[in-house]
Design a protein around this motif. Sequence first.
Motif, PDB file in Angstrom:
ATOM      1  N   MET A  94       0.837  -1.208   0.000  1.00  0.00           N
ATOM      2  CA  MET A  94       0.000   0.000   0.000  1.00  0.00           C
ATOM      3  C   MET A  94       0.868   1.253   0.000  1.00  0.00           C
ATOM      4  SD  MET A  94      -2.939   1.330  -0.216  1.00  0.00           S
ATOM      5  CE  MET A  94      -4.105   0.047   0.097  1.00  0.00           C
ATOM      6  N   ALA A  95       1.928   1.252   0.770  1.00  0.00           N
ATOM      7  CA  ALA A  95       2.831   2.414   0.796  1.00  0.00           C
ATOM      8  C   ALA A  95       3.465   2.634  -0.577  1.00  0.00           C
ATOM      9  CB  ALA A  95       3.904   2.218   1.856  1.00  0.00           C
ATOM     10  N   LEU A  96       3.910   1.571  -1.205  1.00  0.00           N
ATOM     11  CA  LEU A  96       4.497   1.712  -2.544  1.00  0.00           C
ATOM     12  C   LEU A  96       3.460   2.160  -3.572  1.00  0.00           C
ATOM     13  CD1 LEU A  96       6.899  -1.359  -2.661  1.00  0.00           C
ATOM     14  CD2 LEU A  96       7.527   1.053  -2.582  1.00  0.00           C
ATOM     15  N   SER A  97       2.240   1.669  -3.448  1.00  0.00           N
ATOM     16  CA  SER A  97       1.176   2.095  -4.364  1.00  0.00           C
ATOM     17  C   SER A  97       0.876   3.578  -4.208  1.00  0.00           C
ATOM     18  CB  SER A  97      -0.093   1.291  -4.106  1.00  0.00           C
ATOM     19  OG  SER A  97       0.086  -0.051  -4.407  1.00  0.00           O
ATOM     20  N   LEU A  98       0.758   4.034  -2.970  1.00  0.00           N
ATOM     21  CA  LEU A  98       0.491   5.453  -2.741  1.00  0.00           C
ATOM     22  C   LEU A  98       1.636   6.321  -3.242  1.00  0.00           C
ATOM     23  CD1 LEU A  98      -1.146   5.305   0.788  1.00  0.00           C
ATOM     24  CD2 LEU A  98      -2.262   5.806  -1.393  1.00  0.00           C
TER      25      LEU A  98
END
Length: 106
Positions: free
Chosen positions: A92-96
């Motif tokens: 999720m952090a990488l996606s954001l």
Amino acid sequence: MTTPPTPGTPEPSAGSTGPTEPTTEPTIEPTEPTEAERDEELRAFNIREQDSAWRAVAYLLTGPLIYGGLGALADHWLGTGWLVGAGIVGGMALSLYLIWFRYGTQ
């Protein structure tokens, strides 16, 4: 007897009668787009925006799914139980970050 031309001056050609005036290209005035052209531009803009929105949703879904899946595989092989959660949060952090990098800096 003819005198040689001085440096920096063009030599006259055989059929020329003297210096010629520089030609200027006609200027083209911009015209207002028609209503159909404005509608087409708006439609193209909306399609681009929809495409960007769906890509952002796809990034938000695939990041946690892929990294959570990798965490589940690593948990299975290593016998741990915390890598699934770390994979989901990291995905999720990488996606954001990817969404911010691609669409937030324009």
